[in-house]
Enzyme design. Structure first.
Site, short mmCIF file in Angstrom:
data_model
loop_
_atom_site.label_atom_id
_atom_site.label_comp_id
_atom_site.label_asym_id
_atom_site.label_seq_id
_atom_site.Cartn_x
_atom_site.Cartn_y
_atom_site.Cartn_z
N CYS A 167 0.80 -1.23 0.00
CA CYS A 167 0.00 0.00 0.00
C CYS A 167 0.83 1.28 0.00
CB CYS A 167 -0.95 0.01 1.21
SG CYS A 167 -1.81 -1.55 1.42
N HIS A 304 -4.38 7.82 5.36
CA HIS A 304 -4.46 6.48 4.75
C HIS A 304 -5.89 5.95 4.91
CE1 HIS A 304 -2.68 3.05 2.88
NE2 HIS A 304 -2.92 2.24 3.90
N GLU A 315 -3.36 5.15 13.27
CA GLU A 315 -3.00 6.29 12.43
C GLU A 315 -3.45 7.61 13.05
OE1 GLU A 315 -3.51 8.13 7.91
OE2 GLU A 315 -4.79 6.47 8.53
N LYS A 333 -10.30 6.92 0.42
CA LYS A 333 -10.72 5.52 0.35
C LYS A 333 -12.21 5.30 0.60
CE LYS A 333 -6.17 3.61 1.39
NZ LYS A 333 -5.44 4.89 1.51
N HIS A 338 -9.80 0.86 -1.18
CA HIS A 338 -8.35 0.80 -1.00
C HIS A 338 -7.72 0.27 -2.28
CE1 HIS A 338 -4.46 0.46 0.55
NE2 HIS A 338 -4.71 -0.05 1.75
N PHE A 398 1.32 -3.23 4.73
CA PHE A 398 1.75 -4.50 5.30
C PHE A 398 3.26 -4.60 5.15
CE2 PHE A 398 -2.20 -7.50 4.98
CZ PHE A 398 -2.82 -6.75 5.95
#
Length: 410
Positions: A167, A304, A315, A333, A338, A398
Site C-alpha cells: 500500500c 491512509h 494512524e 478511500k 483501497h 503490510f
C-alpha cells in the site's frame, strides 16, 4: 551539495472517480462512493464474507496502442501506461526525445503483477501442462511489470526504481523519485503506482476479518474513523506524476502544479500486519524535518484511512502525537476503496489538486467518530474550503512500511 528543488509538472489517472480533474471534482462533491455489490461472488466464493469492491471501467485503447506495444502488459500495466501517457502529455513531454537520453528515470510500483497470467503459470504445477505459459506470461505477472513495461515503451535509459511495497508502492515511488532529482541524479522522473482488482487480495483481508460486510448497503461503506465501521473495501486504478527539477521545468516553460518539499519513510520492526504508532509518527516527523516545516504549517492531511479498527485508531493517534492539534483530515478511500499499490499516487495527486482548488473532500460515511480515534478535525458535510500552502499525504503498508509526503503550493 545544495539539494535541487523538485516540482510536479504533469499527471494522469485511471480511477473510478474519473480521468480528468473536473470529473473527479464533480464526483467528490457528489459525496457518493463507487463501491459495488458483486452477486457472482455468492456462488464463486461462498465462504468469503464480503461481496464488495470498487472496480474501474477500463479497457486499453487498442486504436492507440498496437498489439506489439501491449503484448507484455496485463491489466495493471495497461492502466499504468494509460495514466503515464496522460501525465507525459500533460507535462508536454510525450514523444519528446529528451526523455530517452538518460536524464529521465522511472519509479513505479504495484503490490503484484496481473493475476490471470500468474494463474496460468501456477496451473502447470497442478496440471503438468505448460500450454498456457507463453513468452509474455511472466512479464505480465511479475511484480515489476509496470515499471519495466513503461521503461521499454518510452525507451527510457535513466534510472529505474521498482517500489513493490504493497500500500506504499505509489507513495514510495514519488518519494524516491523526489530524492533522485533532489540529489541531481536525474532531471525528470516518471513516478506512480497501479493495481488491478483481484479477489485473492479481497480473500486475504477477509481471512483477517478486515473487510466490510455491509453487503446490502455498499453506498455506506467504507467508513473510515466511524464508530460503526466494519472494514475496508478494495478498489483498483493507477496514477502517474511527472516530477522535474525546478530550474529544468522553468527553463522549458512547463506548467507547475506543486513542489515536493518533504518525504519521510520508516519501517515498524514489530509486526508484519499490525501498525505501530511510534514509527508511523516518526515517518510524519521525518517528512516535516525534510521540508523544514513545523506541524502548524500543514493545512490539511490526506490520511491512509483504511476503515480497519487497528489501522484507523493507530494512524489517528500517531498523527495527533505529531500535530498535537485538530488538523483537518480526510480520506479518499471512502469513495473508491483501497487501491493498494495505486493509493499513494492517486491520493498524492488528489491532495495536490485539492490544494490548488482550495477545497478538500469530506469523509463520507462518517456519522460518529470512534472515541478511540484522536481528536483530529475530521472533515464532513460538503467538504471544506481551506487556503493552505502545504498539504501532507500519508500511507502505510503490510510489512510495517510507513510513508509521508509534503506538497507545497506554487
Amino acid at each position: 551539495m545544495e539539494k535541487k528543488r523538485v516540482v510536479v509538472t504533469g499527471w494522469g489517472i485511471v480511477s473510478a472517480l474519473g480521468r480528468d480533474w473536473q470529473t473527479i471534482l464533480k464526483n467528490l462533491k457528489a459525496k457518493k462512493n463507487f463501491v459495488k455489490y458483486m452477486p457472482e461472488w455468492d456462488e464463486k466464493f461462498p465462504l468469503m464474507n464480503t461481496r464488495l469492491c470498487a472496480p474501474v471501467e477500463f479497457e486499453i485503447d487498442k486504436t492507440k496502442y498496437s498489439r506489439k506495444d501491449i503484448r507484455g502488459m496485463g491489466r495493471v500495466a495497461q492502466m499504468a501506461l494509460t495514466a503515464t501517457d496522460a501525465a507525459l502529455s500533460d507535462a508536454g513531454l510525450l514523444g519528446c526525445e529528451e526523455i530517452t537520453q538518460g536524464r529521465t528515470g522511472l519509479a513505479y510500483g504495484s503490490s503484484i503483477g496481473s493475476v490471470d497470467p500468474l494463474m496460468d503459470m501456477y496451473s502447470m504445477l497442478v496440471t503438468n501442462d505448460t500450454s498456457k505459459v507463453s513468452s509474455t506470461t511472466y512479464i505480465k505477472s511479475m511484480p515489476q511489470t509496470c515499471a519495466c513495461n513503461l521503461e521499454v515503451y518510452y525507451h527510457l535509459t535513466g534510472r529505474i526504481i521498482t517500489t513493490n511495497t504493497a500500500c506504499t508502492s505509489g507513495s514510495q515511488s514519488i518519494g524516491y523519485a523526489y530524492e533522485t532529482i533532489q540529489a541531481g541524479k536525474q532531471d525528470i522522473m516518471i513516478a506512480g503506482g497501479a493495481e488491478e482488482f483481484c479477489t485473492m487480495d479481497t480473500a486475504t483481508f477477509d481471512t483477517l476479518f478486515s473487510t466490510s460486510t455491509k453487503n446490502s448497503t455498499p453506498a455506506l461503506t467504507p467508513s473510515a474513523y466511524d464508530k460503526n465501521r466494519d472494514g475496508l473495501v478494495l478498489g483498483e486504478g493507477a496514477a502517474t506524476l511527472i516530477l522535474e527539477e525546478y530550474e529544468h521545468a522553468k527553463a522549458r516553460g512547463a506548467k507547475i502544479y506543486a513542489e515536493i518539499v518533504g518525504f519521510g519513510t520508516t519501517t515498524d520492526g514489530t509486526h508484519i500486519t499490525s501498525p505501530n504508532r511510534p514509527t508511523i509518527a516518526r515517518a510524519l516527523e521525518l517528512a516535516l524535518e525534510d521540508a523544514n516545516l513545523s506541524p502548524d504549517q500543514i493545512g490539511y492531511i490526506n490520511t491512509h484511512g483504511t476503515s480497519t479498527i487497528s489501522g484507523d485508531i493507530t494512524e489517528a493517534n500517531a498523527t495527533y502525537d505529531v500535530f498535537k492539534r485538530p488538523v483537518p483530515v480526510s480520506t479518499v478511500k471512502n469513495y473508491i476503496g483501497h487501491t493498494l499499490g495505486a493509493c499513494g499516487a492517486i491520493e498524492s495527486l488528489l491532495s495536490i489538486q485539492m490544494m490548488n482548488e482550495g477545497w478538500f473532500l469530506p469523509n463520507i460515511n462518517l456519522s460518529e467518530v470512534d472515541p478511540k480515534c484522536a481528536p483530529l478535525d475530521y472533515i464532513t458535510g460538503d467538504g471544506r474550503e481551506i487556503q493552505t500552502d502545504y498539504v501532507m499525504n500519508n500511507n502505510f503498508a503490510f510489512g510495517g512500511i510507513n510513508t509521508s509526503l509534503i506538497f507545497k503550493k506554487i
